[in-house]
Write an enzyme that holds these catalytic residues in place. Structure first.
Site, mmCIF file in Angstrom:
data_model
loop_
_atom_site.group_PDB
_atom_site.id
_atom_site.type_symbol
_atom_site.label_atom_id
_atom_site.label_comp_id
_atom_site.label_asym_id
_atom_site.label_seq_id
_atom_site.Cartn_x
_atom_site.Cartn_y
_atom_site.Cartn_z
ATOM 1 N N CYS A 103 0.810 -1.214 0.000
ATOM 2 C CA CYS A 103 0.000 0.000 0.000
ATOM 3 C C CYS A 103 0.847 1.271 0.000
ATOM 4 O O CYS A 103 1.939 1.296 0.560
ATOM 5 C CB CYS A 103 -0.881 0.026 1.238
ATOM 6 N N ARG A 123 5.724 -0.505 -5.974
ATOM 7 C CA ARG A 123 5.648 -1.282 -4.738
ATOM 8 C C ARG A 123 4.630 -2.415 -4.839
ATOM 9 O O ARG A 123 4.609 -3.301 -3.989
ATOM 10 C CB ARG A 123 5.255 -0.365 -3.579
ATOM 11 N N TRP A 169 -2.923 -2.855 -1.484
ATOM 12 C CA TRP A 169 -2.523 -4.247 -1.697
ATOM 13 C C TRP A 169 -3.351 -5.035 -0.692
ATOM 14 O O TRP A 169 -3.182 -4.905 0.514
ATOM 15 C CB TRP A 169 -1.024 -4.399 -1.422
ATOM 16 N N ASN A 225 -2.309 2.450 5.597
ATOM 17 C CA ASN A 225 -1.396 1.326 5.342
ATOM 18 C C ASN A 225 -1.239 0.577 6.653
ATOM 19 O O ASN A 225 -1.135 1.209 7.703
ATOM 20 C CB ASN A 225 -0.001 1.818 4.944
ATOM 21 N N GLY A 226 -1.172 -0.746 6.599
ATOM 22 C CA GLY A 226 -0.965 -1.525 7.817
ATOM 23 C C GLY A 226 -2.162 -2.417 8.101
ATOM 24 O O GLY A 226 -3.030 -2.605 7.243
ATOM 25 N N GLU A 258 17.706 -18.711 -4.599
ATOM 26 C CA GLU A 258 17.366 -17.385 -5.130
ATOM 27 C C GLU A 258 16.946 -17.495 -6.601
ATOM 28 O O GLU A 258 16.010 -16.822 -7.045
ATOM 29 C CB GLU A 258 18.565 -16.441 -4.938
ATOM 30 N N LYS A 311 13.352 -16.277 -8.038
ATOM 31 C CA LYS A 311 13.188 -15.318 -9.149
ATOM 32 C C LYS A 311 12.240 -15.899 -10.192
ATOM 33 O O LYS A 311 11.341 -15.232 -10.686
ATOM 34 C CB LYS A 311 14.527 -14.990 -9.828
ATOM 35 N N GLU A 340 8.568 -16.065 -8.932
ATOM 36 C CA GLU A 340 7.989 -14.727 -8.704
ATOM 37 C C GLU A 340 7.452 -14.105 -9.993
ATOM 38 O O GLU A 340 6.379 -13.528 -9.996
ATOM 39 C CB GLU A 340 9.070 -13.761 -8.182
ATOM 40 N N HIS A 343 16.796 -37.835 -1.919
ATOM 41 C CA HIS A 343 15.883 -37.973 -0.778
ATOM 42 C C HIS A 343 14.491 -37.433 -1.090
ATOM 43 O O HIS A 343 13.755 -37.072 -0.174
ATOM 44 C CB HIS A 343 16.483 -37.261 0.446
ATOM 45 N N LYS A 360 6.454 -4.876 -3.424
ATOM 46 C CA LYS A 360 7.877 -4.577 -3.312
ATOM 47 C C LYS A 360 8.303 -4.442 -1.862
ATOM 48 O O LYS A 360 9.331 -4.949 -1.453
ATOM 49 C CB LYS A 360 8.159 -3.269 -4.072
HETATM 50 C C1 G6P Z 1 9.208 -8.545 -0.684
HETATM 51 C C2 G6P Z 1 9.908 -8.246 -2.000
HETATM 52 C C3 G6P Z 1 11.191 -9.065 -2.097
HETATM 53 C C4 G6P Z 1 12.079 -8.795 -0.889
HETATM 54 C C5 G6P Z 1 11.330 -9.030 0.430
HETATM 55 C C6 G6P Z 1 12.131 -8.511 1.620
HETATM 56 O O1 G6P Z 1 8.764 -9.854 -0.670
HETATM 57 O O2 G6P Z 1 9.067 -8.561 -3.082
HETATM 58 O O3 G6P Z 1 11.882 -8.710 -3.272
HETATM 59 O O4 G6P Z 1 13.180 -9.645 -0.948
HETATM 60 O O5 G6P Z 1 10.094 -8.322 0.419
HETATM 61 O O6 G6P Z 1 12.240 -7.121 1.500
HETATM 62 P P1 G6P Z 1 13.392 -6.251 2.117
HETATM 63 O O7 G6P Z 1 13.056 -4.836 1.709
HETATM 64 O O8 G6P Z 1 13.313 -6.434 3.612
HETATM 65 O O9 G6P Z 1 14.684 -6.725 1.563
#
Ligand code: G6P
Length: 624
Positions: free
Chosen positions: A2, A27, A73, A108-109, A497, A501, A504, A520, A619
């Site tokens: 948000c 975001r 969001w 927000n929150g 990672e 990616k 996502e 396993h 984000k």
């Molecule tokens: C969200 C973002 C990720 C990020 C994570 C942690 O899920 O989409 O890309 O890695 O938050 O965010 P931070 O700002 O704490 O690294």
């Protein structure tokens, strides 16, 4: 996640509000809206993009000098127009229904006691038009309003449990917006002429509008009026918060020759690493000295000498950079290291050690779970805290004692790329500083590591030149439903990672395993339809990894191998090999992750997904 923008001015501020929302789009959001004072309360809301909201406000001639705007969001209630902010008190607030609203509010929150408040307000006759926890606050402020909005908001927030940043205005006070924050960020922007003022959840929303920013603190309440503003703290006392000049980030929003921000950010990595190291190299002579300007902050060397172990807390991609750092911290600095997902740590019973260095890693510095985990660790008596963070003004930097600031620049793509590699650079420097403080690094080892770090930007540029080969892999992946990623040792977190990616932004189901775990369980999944990406640098585990690869080939699985120049793995039927330009020792994860970022990116482009704003994701996750 948000976003909030609000303004009090003596001109029509709708364009400013909507442009602010556009700057917050990165975001992630699923609906948006704007409300203004214009005789009464008026608003436009949409589940489409902000660009469409802009059209809507122009068609509907929405104009006003006081207003609030929001990107939502969804948490409580589906992404639908009736749940979109701003919310009005008295149900829908829809004039057509003859129930004009009095209070307009964005939030927000998450309000944890919303059920209880809702029941009380319903009993008082308030009609609810949404499923949100936010609407509860609008009614609550309304129920407490006796002619002074500031007082009503002050009384209302005393009844709220949970996290919030809010901006509110009232039908009966046309030139006033009241804001409050607890657990979610909110900044105040001071207008150029001093007559108009703004609120935003992120200074970036005000880029190009003002660079004079006041960072509100936890519990602060702010009153914006034409030509003046004031802040009170959680005790209700007047608070003088400093006005800072913040560099406008509008340049970051330019795509240049790139098609998406994610692609731009992948290609910015050599510069981002160079900038991050520059900030630290400026003090490299002192890096390993007991006194002086330590890059992690005053007293860092002393703290590093004392601590017995490291506890890393983070979420998402930042968590994987922590997992990588564990190998360095134990392998090079010989400091026992534990890495924990922040949302797990904050709620479990753990055994605190006051001699542990608590390290939070965060691109934004505002992630709710990571902040809460930090505060939890502090409440358990762990006072040695350090953050590796990309935003100098963030709550995380303010609340930790020491910090390594990464200089990735603004990251807009939801899928984190340059923030990850710059975090790794910061964590490697932390490793060296700890190793030195504990006398576990010879001068020549130290010099070799620093030399390798300085060469990183050039090494990364060479890896980026592999893009055409990655595109040919992406064509194969575009039609798949599943993928497996394997890695060992330092490169196991890189496999994790890489899988993150891919899932996502392409929505392909991807999982990563430490290659030794293949037998396993995951081997049961391997067929010709399951591409298996293998991160295979030439290290001590290469021969074992080759055996794992044979296990995949024997089951008809197709391998996509990222090998080093001298790995002696050849392309053949069912084995596709891309050779990395050079072997990079302990810093190799920073290079091996890049082809995986490019693979996810080009596969997403081939599948036509929304690369920079993948569905359901945000984000900056400022709620739990
Ligand atoms: C969200 C973002 C990720 C990020 C994570 C942690 O899920 O989409 O890309 O890695 O938050 O965010 P931070 O700002 O704490 O690294």
């Amino acid at each position: 996640m948000c976003g909030i923008v609000a303004a009090v001015a003596n001109r029509n501020i709708v364009p400013l509000l909507v442009q602010g929302l556009q700057r917050l789009e990165y975001r992630g959001y699923d609906s948006c809206g704007v409300a203004v004072h214009n005789g009464g309360l008026r608003r436009a809301r949409s589940t489409a993009r902000v660009a469409e909201l802009l059209q809507q406000v122009s068609t509907e001639h929405l104009e006003g000098t006081t207003g609030i705007a929001h990107t939502r969001w969804a948490t409580h209630g589906a992404p639908a127009v009736h749940n979109a902010h701003p919310h009005f008190s008295h149900g829908s607030g829809d004039e057509a229904e003859g129930r004009p609203g009095r209070i307009a509010l964005v939030h927000n929150g998450i309000i944890e006691n919303h059920e209880e408040l809702r029941n009380r307000l319903k009993a008082k006759g308030y009609a609810f038009a949404s499923q949100t926890d936010t609407e509860v606050i609008a009614h609550l402020v309304d129920s407490l309003y006796e002619g002074d909005l500031f007082e009503a908001v002050q009384s209302a927030i005393a009844r709220l449990h949970g996290a919030y940043a809010i901006a509110v205005f009232c039908r009966d006070e046309p030139h006033r917006v009241v804001g409050a924050r607890a657990g979610s960020p909110l900044v105040l922007g001071v207008g150029a002429e001093g007559s108009e003022h703004y609120l935003a959840s992120d200074a970036m929303a005000l880029a190009g509008v003002t660079d004079q920013i006041v960072y509100l603190e936890e519990g602060d309440l702010v009153d914006l009026q034409l030509g003046r503003y004031w802040v009170v703290d959680r005790q209700g006392d007047r608070a003088d918060r400093p006005v800072r000049t913040v560099q406008a980030h509008s340049g970051a929003a330019e795509l240049g020759p790139y098609r998406h921000y994610m692609q731009k950010e992948i290609f910015e990595q050599p510069r981002a690493i160079a900038d991050t190291l520059d900030g630290i190299q400026a003090v490299v002579p002192e890096l390993f000295e007991a006194s002086g300007n330590h890059p992690a902050g005053e007293g860092a060397h002393h703290v590093f000498k004392q601590i017995e172990s490291v506890l890393i807390l983070a979420c998402g991609t930042s968590y994987y950079s922590g997992c990588t750092a564990k190998y360095w911290l134990e392998g090079i600095a010989k400091v026992p290291t534990q890495v924990e997902i922040a949302s797990e740590y904050r709620y479990r019973e753990s055994v605190p050690n006051p001699h542990t260095l608590v390290v939070t890693i965060s691109q934004s510095g505002e992630t709710a779970d990571t902040l809460a985990a930090l505060r939890h660790a502090q409440s358990l008596g762990m006072r040695h805290t350090l953050t590796v963070c990309n935003v100098a003004s963030s709550a995380m930097v303010r609340e930790t004692r020491l910090a390594y600031l990464t200089r990735a620049g603004v990251e807009i793509g939801v899928a984190s790329t340059k923030a990850f590699t710059t975090q790794l650079a910061g964590l490697f420097l932390l490793t060296l500083a700890l190793a030195q403080a504990k006398g576990r690094l010879t001068e020549s080892q130290e010099a070799a590591h620093l030399k390798a770090m300085r060469h990183l930007p050039a090494a990364l540029s060479a890896v980026l030149a592999l893009e055409p080969q990655i595109i040919s892999w992406a064509d194969d992946f575009a039609g798949k439903q599943n993928a497996l990623f394997l890695g060992r040792g330092l490169h196991y977190p890189i496999a994790l990672e890489g899988a993150l990616k891919l899932k996502e932004i392409t929505y392909i189901h991807a999982e990563a395993y430490a290659a030794g775990e293949l037998k396993h369980g995951p081997l049961a999944l391997v067929t010709s339809e399951m591409p298996v990406v293998t991160v295979a640098p030439h290290d001590a585990l290469l021969e074992k990894l080759k055996s794992n690869m044979q296990e995949v080939r024997a089951r008809g699985g197709v391998l996509y191998v990222l090998a080093d120049a001298d790995s002696r793995i050849e392309s053949e039927d069912g084995i596709h090999v891309i050779r990395m330009p050079e072997h990079y020792g302990p810093l190799s994860p920073l290079l091996h992750v890049v082809p995986l970022q490019l693979l996810a990116y080009h596969t997403a482009v081939a599948r036509g997904t929304d690369v920079d704003k993948p569905r359901n994701l945000a984000k900056s996750v400022t709620v739990e």
